[in-house]
Scaffold this motif. Structure first.
Motif, PDB file in Angstrom:
ATOM      1  N   ALA A 292       0.707  -1.195  -0.146  1.00 21.37           N
ATOM      2  CA  ALA A 292      -0.078  -0.015  -0.099  1.00 21.37           C
ATOM      3  C   ALA A 292       0.733   1.324   0.091  1.00 21.37           C
ATOM      4  O   ALA A 292       0.342   2.474  -0.127  1.00 21.37           O
ATOM      5  CB  ALA A 292      -0.935  -0.076   1.196  1.00 21.37           C
ATOM      6  N   GLY A 293       2.298   1.306   0.189  1.00 14.25           N
ATOM      7  CA  GLY A 293       3.142   2.123   0.142  1.00 14.25           C
ATOM      8  C   GLY A 293       3.246   2.982   1.490  1.00 14.25           C
ATOM      9  O   GLY A 293       4.068   3.915   1.456  1.00 14.25           O
ATOM     10  N   PHE A 294       2.732   2.381   2.309  1.00 13.29           N
ATOM     11  CA  PHE A 294       3.321   2.936   3.782  1.00 13.29           C
ATOM     12  C   PHE A 294       4.377   2.423   4.390  1.00 13.29           C
ATOM     13  O   PHE A 294       4.895   3.270   5.556  1.00 13.29           O
ATOM     14  CB  PHE A 294       1.763   2.415   4.691  1.00 13.29           C
ATOM     15  N   VAL A 295       4.856   1.179   4.054  1.00 12.95           N
ATOM     16  CA  VAL A 295       6.269   0.982   4.654  1.00 12.95           C
ATOM     17  C   VAL A 295       7.033   0.462   3.454  1.00 12.95           C
ATOM     18  O   VAL A 295       6.689  -0.034   2.475  1.00 12.95           O
ATOM     19  CB  VAL A 295       5.850  -0.417   5.492  1.00 12.95           C
ATOM     20  N   ALA A 296       8.326   0.614   3.687  1.00 15.29           N
ATOM     21  CA  ALA A 296       9.347  -0.018   2.672  1.00 15.29           C
ATOM     22  C   ALA A 296      10.397  -1.052   3.554  1.00 15.29           C
ATOM     23  O   ALA A 296      10.398  -0.706   4.875  1.00 15.29           O
ATOM     24  CB  ALA A 296      10.242   1.050   2.239  1.00 15.29           C
ATOM     25  N   THR A 297      11.022  -1.991   2.876  1.00 17.23           N
ATOM     26  CA  THR A 297      12.016  -2.880   3.388  1.00 17.23           C
ATOM     27  C   THR A 297      13.159  -3.069   2.752  1.00 17.23           C
ATOM     28  O   THR A 297      12.830  -3.090   1.425  1.00 17.23           O
ATOM     29  CB  THR A 297      11.247  -4.097   3.900  1.00 17.23           C
ATOM     30  N   ASP A 298      14.244  -3.429   3.085  1.00 18.79           N
ATOM     31  CA  ASP A 298      15.399  -3.722   2.441  1.00 18.79           C
ATOM     32  C   ASP A 298      15.577  -5.371   2.236  1.00 18.79           C
ATOM     33  O   ASP A 298      16.456  -5.928   2.084  1.00 18.79           O
ATOM     34  CB  ASP A 298      16.625  -2.860   2.829  1.00 18.79           C
ATOM     35  N   GLY A 299      14.506  -6.110   2.972  1.00 18.16           N
ATOM     36  CA  GLY A 299      14.548  -7.361   3.258  1.00 18.16           C
ATOM     37  C   GLY A 299      14.826  -7.730   4.467  1.00 18.16           C
ATOM     38  O   GLY A 299      14.530  -8.850   5.169  1.00 18.16           O
ATOM     39  N   LYS A 300      15.485  -7.000   5.460  1.00 18.28           N
ATOM     40  CA  LYS A 300      15.588  -7.169   6.821  1.00 18.28           C
ATOM     41  C   LYS A 300      15.053  -5.981   7.739  1.00 18.28           C
ATOM     42  O   LYS A 300      14.364  -6.356   8.895  1.00 18.28           O
ATOM     43  CB  LYS A 300      17.253  -7.194   7.123  1.00 18.28           C
ATOM     44  N   LEU A 301      15.138  -4.901   7.425  1.00 20.56           N
ATOM     45  CA  LEU A 301      14.702  -3.611   8.099  1.00 20.56           C
ATOM     46  C   LEU A 301      13.483  -3.158   7.644  1.00 20.56           C
ATOM     47  O   LEU A 301      13.448  -3.027   6.409  1.00 20.56           O
ATOM     48  CB  LEU A 301      15.873  -2.794   8.369  1.00 20.56           C
ATOM     49  N   PHE A 302      12.497  -2.667   8.452  1.00 15.21           N
ATOM     50  CA  PHE A 302      11.518  -2.011   7.712  1.00 15.21           C
ATOM     51  C   PHE A 302      11.299  -0.463   8.237  1.00 15.21           C
ATOM     52  O   PHE A 302      11.646  -0.162   9.592  1.00 15.21           O
ATOM     53  CB  PHE A 302      10.019  -2.768   8.537  1.00 15.21           C
ATOM     54  N   ARG A 303      10.783   0.238   7.467  1.00 10.85           N
ATOM     55  CA  ARG A 303      10.957   1.708   7.665  1.00 10.85           C
ATOM     56  C   ARG A 303       9.532   2.245   7.390  1.00 10.85           C
ATOM     57  O   ARG A 303       8.950   1.811   6.085  1.00 10.85           O
ATOM     58  CB  ARG A 303      11.962   2.700   7.409  1.00 10.85           C
ATOM     59  N   LEU A 304       9.201   3.282   7.760  1.00 14.44           N
ATOM     60  CA  LEU A 304       7.855   4.109   7.490  1.00 14.44           C
ATOM     61  C   LEU A 304       8.056   4.870   6.297  1.00 14.44           C
ATOM     62  O   LEU A 304       9.309   5.309   5.782  1.00 14.44           O
ATOM     63  CB  LEU A 304       7.257   4.989   8.486  1.00 14.44           C
ATOM     64  N   MET A 305       7.199   4.982   5.151  1.00 11.69           N
ATOM     65  CA  MET A 305       7.452   5.839   3.844  1.00 11.69           C
ATOM     66  C   MET A 305       6.440   7.207   4.170  1.00 11.69           C
ATOM     67  O   MET A 305       5.435   7.033   5.156  1.00 11.69           O
ATOM     68  CB  MET A 305       6.781   5.135   2.918  1.00 11.69           C
ATOM     69  N   PRO A 306       6.716   8.123   3.212  1.00 14.59           N
ATOM     70  CA  PRO A 306       6.040   9.471   3.534  1.00 14.59           C
ATOM     71  C   PRO A 306       4.598   9.499   3.269  1.00 14.59           C
ATOM     72  O   PRO A 306       3.886  10.350   3.710  1.00 14.59           O
ATOM     73  CB  PRO A 306       6.528  10.220   2.296  1.00 14.59           C
ATOM     74  N   ARG A 307       3.890   8.154   2.716  1.00 17.83           N
ATOM     75  CA  ARG A 307       2.661   8.084   2.577  1.00 17.83           C
ATOM     76  C   ARG A 307       1.729   8.084   3.809  1.00 17.83           C
ATOM     77  O   ARG A 307       0.787   8.546   3.919  1.00 17.83           O
ATOM     78  CB  ARG A 307       2.380   6.755   1.650  1.00 17.83           C
ATOM     79  N   VAL A 308       2.272   7.726   4.920  1.00 18.73           N
ATOM     80  CA  VAL A 308       1.838   7.629   6.286  1.00 18.73           C
ATOM     81  C   VAL A 308       1.373   9.276   6.715  1.00 18.73           C
ATOM     82  O   VAL A 308       0.243   9.234   7.288  1.00 18.73           O
ATOM     83  CB  VAL A 308       2.561   7.000   7.188  1.00 18.73           C
ATOM     84  N   LEU A 309       2.150  10.011   6.028  1.00 16.18           N
ATOM     85  CA  LEU A 309       1.471  11.654   6.477  1.00 16.18           C
ATOM     86  C   LEU A 309       0.239  11.928   5.954  1.00 16.18           C
ATOM     87  O   LEU A 309      -0.640  12.842   6.181  1.00 16.18           O
ATOM     88  CB  LEU A 309       2.657  12.585   5.831  1.00 16.18           C
ATOM     89  N   VAL A 310      -0.217  11.190   4.773  1.00 19.96           N
ATOM     90  CA  VAL A 310      -1.552  11.343   4.387  1.00 19.96           C
ATOM     91  C   VAL A 310      -2.594  11.147   5.489  1.00 19.96           C
ATOM     92  O   VAL A 310      -3.832  11.903   5.631  1.00 19.96           O
ATOM     93  CB  VAL A 310      -2.090  10.176   3.116  1.00 19.96           C
ATOM     94  N   LEU A 311      -2.389  10.016   6.299  1.00 20.49           N
ATOM     95  CA  LEU A 311      -3.301  10.015   7.385  1.00 20.49           C
ATOM     96  C   LEU A 311      -3.330  11.307   8.349  1.00 20.49           C
ATOM     97  O   LEU A 311      -4.474  11.741   8.962  1.00 20.49           O
ATOM     98  CB  LEU A 311      -2.892   8.578   8.198  1.00 20.49           C
TER      99      LEU A 311
END
Length: 263
Positions: free
Chosen positions: A65-84
């Motif tokens: 959905a574009g809210f999270v990104a991962t490199d396969g090991k670590l997860f981080r939030l994406m700017p899309r969460v700012l929509v909320l």
């Protein structure tokens, strides 16, 4: 990492009114707020109190959905969460009414001013104004602090009747944030009741070292407190007496100017 506590854990509404998968997804999003760094799947699952497999499915859904990104090991939030967040701020009547008043207040006083609401045992800052000459730093929109040791928090807690206020303080974790933080529950109860009578709260170095702030309630048309606005400054720059003398009348005027517009 401690497990995330859910405000609605004691909600006794019927199961048909509750979508557990949605609650779990929101729980995972909230967990990111407790860390400034990308997190592993295991850390997220533990903090959200979820099975690892469940957390993985949620994270992969959020990634799609574009809210999270991962490199396969670590997860981080994406700017899309700012929509909320932007959706909340855009639809919040109090913010839309108060922002012009905050801008005027900040410009006249040449100090930063903020507005906060109560969320559980915390205050959340949802509007802010700063004179252009001052670098915009420190407390920003979305910032959270414990209610018991902040001037905005004490103003918001003061809307509770004495019995409910005592019960609320009794359930709070009063972990000190500075050496000056008051953690005695009886003293806090007495202080908040006194602040209610005075119509403002002044907190000196209890929430942040070297910083004091003064707040007043924002009331809607029927007198109900819906928010609090504050102004603050470093202790070396503005005294407590100056806050009461110079800031308090301006804060009260700003709050009074919007009362009839808040429904």
């Amino acid at each position: 990492m401690p497990k995330l506590k859910r405000v609605g854990d004691t909600d006794n509404r019927g199961a048909t009114d509750f979508i557990e998968s949605l609650d779990r997804g929101l729980r995972v999003l909230e967990v990111f707020g407790g860390s400034r760094q990308p997190m592993t799947l295991s850390d997220l699952a533990k903090a959200a109190d979820l099975p690892r497999a469940t957390a993985r499915r949620i994270l992969l859904t959020l990634e799609r959905a574009g809210f999270v990104a991962t490199d396969g090991k670590l997860f981080r939030l994406m700017p899309r969460v700012l929509v909320l967040a932007s959706s909340y701020l855009a639809s919040n009547h109090v913010v839309s009414v108060l922002q012009p008043a905050l801008d005027k207040l900040s410009g006249e006083a040449q100090e930063i001013s903020s507005m906060a609401i109560l969320d559980g045992n915390d205050v959340v800052f949802i509007a802010r104004a700063s004179p252009t000459r001052i670098f915009s730093a420190g407390i920003d929109i979305g910032y959270r602090l414990p209610a018991f040791c902040t001037s905005v928090g004490r103003v918001l807690l003061s809307r509770l009747p004495d019995g409910e206020l005592a019960a609320a303080l009794g359930k709070m974790d009063l972990t000190p944030l500075t050496p000056f933080t008051v953690t005695d529950k009886k003293l806090l109860l007495k202080t908040i009741i006194a602040d209610r009578a005075e119509g403002y709260s002044l907190v000196d170095r209890e929430a942040e070292p070297g910083f004091r702030s003064i707040s007043v309630p924002v009331r809607r048309y029927d007198g109900t407190i819906v928010a609090a606005i504050n102004m603050g400054a470093h202790v070396d720059r503005v005294s407590s007496a100056e806050m009461v003398e110079r800031f308090l009348p301006r804060l009260r005027a700003a709050a009074a100017s919007v009362k009839s517009m808040l429904v």
